[in-house]
Design an enzyme around this catalytic site. Structure first.
Site, PDB file in Angstrom:
ATOM      1  N   LYS A  68       0.838  -1.205   0.000  1.00 33.66           N
ATOM      2  CA  LYS A  68       0.000   0.000   0.000  1.00 33.66           C
ATOM      3  C   LYS A  68       0.871   1.253   0.000  1.00 33.66           C
ATOM      4  O   LYS A  68       0.653   2.176  -0.783  1.00 33.66           O
ATOM      5  CB  LYS A  68      -0.869   0.045   1.276  1.00 33.66           C
ATOM      6  CG  LYS A  68      -2.115  -0.779   1.205  1.00 33.66           C
ATOM      7  CD  LYS A  68      -2.839  -0.720   2.552  1.00 33.66           C
ATOM      8  CE  LYS A  68      -3.922  -1.772   2.601  1.00 33.66           C
ATOM      9  NZ  LYS A  68      -4.439  -2.032   3.943  1.00 33.66           N
ATOM     10  N   GLN A 112      -5.128  -1.272   9.882  1.00 31.25           N
ATOM     11  CA  GLN A 112      -5.028  -2.612   9.288  1.00 31.25           C
ATOM     12  C   GLN A 112      -5.675  -3.653  10.206  1.00 31.25           C
ATOM     13  O   GLN A 112      -5.361  -3.722  11.390  1.00 31.25           O
ATOM     14  CB  GLN A 112      -3.542  -2.939   9.039  1.00 31.25           C
ATOM     15  CG  GLN A 112      -3.284  -4.259   8.370  1.00 31.25           C
ATOM     16  CD  GLN A 112      -3.822  -4.325   6.940  1.00 31.25           C
ATOM     17  OE1 GLN A 112      -3.729  -3.369   6.185  1.00 31.25           O
ATOM     18  NE2 GLN A 112      -4.401  -5.456   6.582  1.00 31.25           N
ATOM     19  N   ASP A 135     -11.410   3.131   4.183  1.00 32.95           N
ATOM     20  CA  ASP A 135     -11.796   1.723   4.048  1.00 32.95           C
ATOM     21  C   ASP A 135     -13.307   1.587   3.873  1.00 32.95           C
ATOM     22  O   ASP A 135     -13.781   0.524   3.475  1.00 32.95           O
ATOM     23  CB  ASP A 135     -11.371   0.944   5.307  1.00 32.95           C
ATOM     24  CG  ASP A 135     -10.210  -0.004   5.050  1.00 32.95           C
ATOM     25  OD1 ASP A 135      -9.926  -0.288   3.873  1.00 32.95           O
ATOM     26  OD2 ASP A 135      -9.598  -0.449   6.041  1.00 32.95           O
TER      27      ASP A 135
END
Ligand code: NAD
Length: 308
Positions: A68, A112, A135
């Site tokens: 990422k 995460q 997200d």
């Protein structure tokens, strides 16, 4: 499979499906995003930036976070990586989220998952400023998506719909069947397909006659986590098949290989188009994360949405 490459039509090999080349489509999207980032930086002095928070040292998560961060840098964006020890308390993580919420130079926050057991991930996700929730997991964004309001939407589902639209630009009126009802993939992909005016059936482990339901699908999205569960005879001839699954199985000589949730070779003979694994949905997830971050940066700076 030897001789088959993404983007290739397989008619010559006695098969029918077009392979949807997620790798190339994602690279093109990342290129358009980089152009938009350069424009925002030069015209508005806004460089989209994302904070990626990793708690503990899960090897798969570490690889994912590194990938990422690389994609963020390549797009000309700023990545703020925050690594915390596995012993971090929920209060400490909430304090970091509060700090990032307040920081005007941070436009996107990604924590995460999975988190260590002492931390309630729902509490953490709910503490993220919904305007920075790249997200798309915050209950406010989930509700906005379900209500048909503008929202930051989860990256993998967004990528699935973008890939389907490369071969079927209008999904209106099509029968879409989604296998899997997770909050991360199944449910949001069903909402996005509904927003595209598809007729959506959301199936799961308790669905009766799953193969029969799948055979109705013009668009079939498999997000199960079971290697090659969807067989060729579950697929309607000409259907678009989006395979989200990432499953590690033992290959030849005991070497691990990655397969999807769809029996790819069987599906090739029946489907109209299909995403490969790897090289299909996976690369789109990160490209969509970049897209969400640029969208968030524009909204937070009262600028029109990016033209990508
Ligand atoms: P999950 O385990 O949270 O959900 C799986 C879903 O599949 C559940 O809703 C369950 O009801 C359903 N299911 C399980 N067994 C079934 C059966 N026998 N019949 C019908 N339905 C069944 O998984 P998830 O997080 O949604 O991920 C699904 C897959 O997608 C995994 O392989 C994961 O690795 C992959 N994934 C890929 C990406 C990407 O970027 N490509 C992102 C997220 C997840």
């Amino acid at each position: 499979m030897p001789g088959i490459r993404p983007g290739m039509t397989t008619e010559r090999l006695g098969m029918t499906a077009t392979i949807i080349d997620g790798k190339t489509i994602a690279a093109q999207l990342r290129g358009r995003i980089a152009g938009e980032v350069a424009r925002l930086t030069s015209a508005h002095n806004v460089t989209p930036s994302i904070a990626v928070v990793l708690v503990g040292a899960d090897p798969a998560s570490e690889v994912y976070v590194r990938t990422k961060s690389k994609a963020v840098a390549e797009a000309g964006m700023r990545a703020v990586d925050r690594k915390l020890p596995a012993t971090t308390s929920e209060a400490e993580l909430l304090a970091l989220v509060a700090e990032l919420n307040k920081d005007p130079s941070v436009h996107g926050i990604l924590v995460q998952l999975p988190l260590p057991p002492q931390i309630d991930s729902h509490r953490i996700i709910s503490a993220i400023d919904p305007a920075k929730d790249v997200d798309g997991f915050h209950p406010l964004n989930v509700g906005r998506l379900a209500s048909g309001l503008p929202a930051l939407v989860p990256c993998t589902p967004l990528g699935c719909v973008m890939l389907a639209k490369t071969v079927r630009p209008s999904l209106a009126g099509l029968e879409a069947v989604v296998i899997g009802r997770s909050n991360i993939v199944g449910k949001p992909v069903a909402q996005l397909l509904l927003a595209e005016n598809a007729t959506v059936t959301l199936t799961h482990s308790k669905t009766r006659d799953l193969p029969g339901v799948c055979r109705r699908a013009d668009i079939l999205v498999a997000a199960i986590g079971r290697p090659e569960m969807v067989r060729g005879d579950w697929i309607k001839p000409g259907a678009v098949v989006i395979d989200v699954g990432i499953n590690r199985v033992a290959g030849e000589g005991g070497k691990a290989r990655i397969v999807g949730d769809v029996a790819f070779t069987e599906a090739l003979a029946v489907a109209g188009a299909i995403t490969p694994v790897p090289g299909g949905v996976g690369p789109m997830t990160i490209a969509c994360l970049l897209l969400n971050t640029v969208r968030a940066a524009c909204a937070l700076n009262h600028l029109p949405p990016p033209a990508v």
